[in-house]
Design a protein around this motif. Sequence first.
Motif, PDB file in Angstrom:
ATOM      1  N   UNK A  77       7.937  -2.115 -10.319  1.00 48.73           N
ATOM      2  CA  UNK A  77       7.101  -2.084  -9.120  1.00 48.73           C
ATOM      3  C   UNK A  77       5.694  -2.584  -9.432  1.00 48.73           C
ATOM      4  N   UNK A  78       5.121  -2.116 -10.523  1.00 46.65           N
ATOM      5  CA  UNK A  78       3.773  -2.539 -10.892  1.00 46.65           C
ATOM      6  C   UNK A  78       3.728  -4.033 -11.206  1.00 46.65           C
ATOM      7  N   UNK A  79       4.760  -4.540 -11.863  1.00 43.62           N
ATOM      8  CA  UNK A  79       4.801  -5.958 -12.172  1.00 43.62           C
ATOM      9  C   UNK A  79       4.882  -6.796 -10.897  1.00 43.62           C
ATOM     10  N   UNK A  80       5.736  -6.401  -9.969  1.00 40.14           N
ATOM     11  CA  UNK A  80       5.853  -7.131  -8.707  1.00 40.14           C
ATOM     12  C   UNK A  80       4.577  -7.040  -7.888  1.00 40.14           C
ATOM     13  N   UNK A  81       3.948  -5.883  -7.890  1.00 39.05           N
ATOM     14  CA  UNK A  81       2.703  -5.714  -7.148  1.00 39.05           C
ATOM     15  C   UNK A  81       1.622  -6.637  -7.719  1.00 39.05           C
ATOM     16  N   UNK A  82       1.530  -6.731  -9.020  1.00 38.52           N
ATOM     17  CA  UNK A  82       0.536  -7.612  -9.645  1.00 38.52           C
ATOM     18  C   UNK A  82       0.854  -9.088  -9.419  1.00 38.52           C
ATOM     19  N   UNK A  83       2.130  -9.445  -9.393  1.00 36.66           N
ATOM     20  CA  UNK A  83       2.497 -10.833  -9.138  1.00 36.66           C
ATOM     21  C   UNK A  83       2.212 -11.245  -7.696  1.00 36.66           C
ATOM     22  N   UNK A  84       2.421 -10.336  -6.755  1.00 38.38           N
ATOM     23  CA  UNK A  84       2.213 -10.656  -5.348  1.00 38.38           C
ATOM     24  C   UNK A  84       0.756 -10.569  -4.941  1.00 38.38           C
ATOM     25  N   UNK A  85      -0.064  -9.945  -5.761  1.00 43.72           N
ATOM     26  CA  UNK A  85      -1.487  -9.797  -5.474  1.00 43.72           C
ATOM     27  C   UNK A  85      -2.236 -10.945  -6.163  1.00 43.72           C
ATOM     28  N   UNK A  86      -2.077 -12.154  -5.626  1.00 43.16           N
ATOM     29  CA  UNK A  86      -2.593 -13.348  -6.286  1.00 43.16           C
ATOM     30  C   UNK A  86      -4.091 -13.515  -6.148  1.00 43.16           C
ATOM     31  N   UNK A  87      -4.665 -13.072  -5.013  1.00 42.36           N
ATOM     32  CA  UNK A  87      -6.085 -13.314  -4.787  1.00 42.36           C
ATOM     33  C   UNK A  87      -6.968 -12.226  -5.369  1.00 42.36           C
ATOM     34  N   UNK A  88      -6.373 -11.220  -5.982  1.00 44.09           N
ATOM     35  CA  UNK A  88      -7.163 -10.164  -6.602  1.00 44.09           C
ATOM     36  C   UNK A  88      -7.558  -9.045  -5.670  1.00 44.09           C
ATOM     37  N   UNK A  89      -7.168  -9.129  -4.410  1.00 45.55           N
ATOM     38  CA  UNK A  89      -7.487  -8.082  -3.456  1.00 45.55           C
ATOM     39  C   UNK A  89      -6.239  -7.314  -3.104  1.00 45.55           C
ATOM     40  N   UNK A  90      -6.302  -6.027  -3.207  1.00 43.98           N
ATOM     41  CA  UNK A  90      -5.165  -5.177  -2.888  1.00 43.98           C
ATOM     42  C   UNK A  90      -5.077  -4.975  -1.388  1.00 43.98           C
TER      43      UNK A  90
END
Length: 94
Positions: A77-90
């Motif tokens: 989950x953390x890996x996918x969240x970091x991959x999908x958060x490309x612009x650096x904004x959550x």
Amino acid sequence: MDINFLVDYINPLILGICLLVGFVLKTAFDKFPNKYIPLCALCMGTIIAILINLQSGINAEVILGGMISGLASTGLYEMLRNLLDKDGKSKEGE
């Protein structure tokens, strides 16, 4: 120390179930503390592994596989969240 042998114990079915239930816990319940999601995934993975292997026999390898699969779901989950958060904004705060 090489811990790559633990990958052999990951069950994709258990990993997927724990991933989805953990995601539901995180998004559906605002008051549910995030620090308990890995514990829930570990317990759920263990229980699912025991239920899957109930007739063939329960041993330490089954329990270890369930625990590792449950905890791997939180890492996935953390890996996918970091991959999908490309612009650096959550987007979680929106």
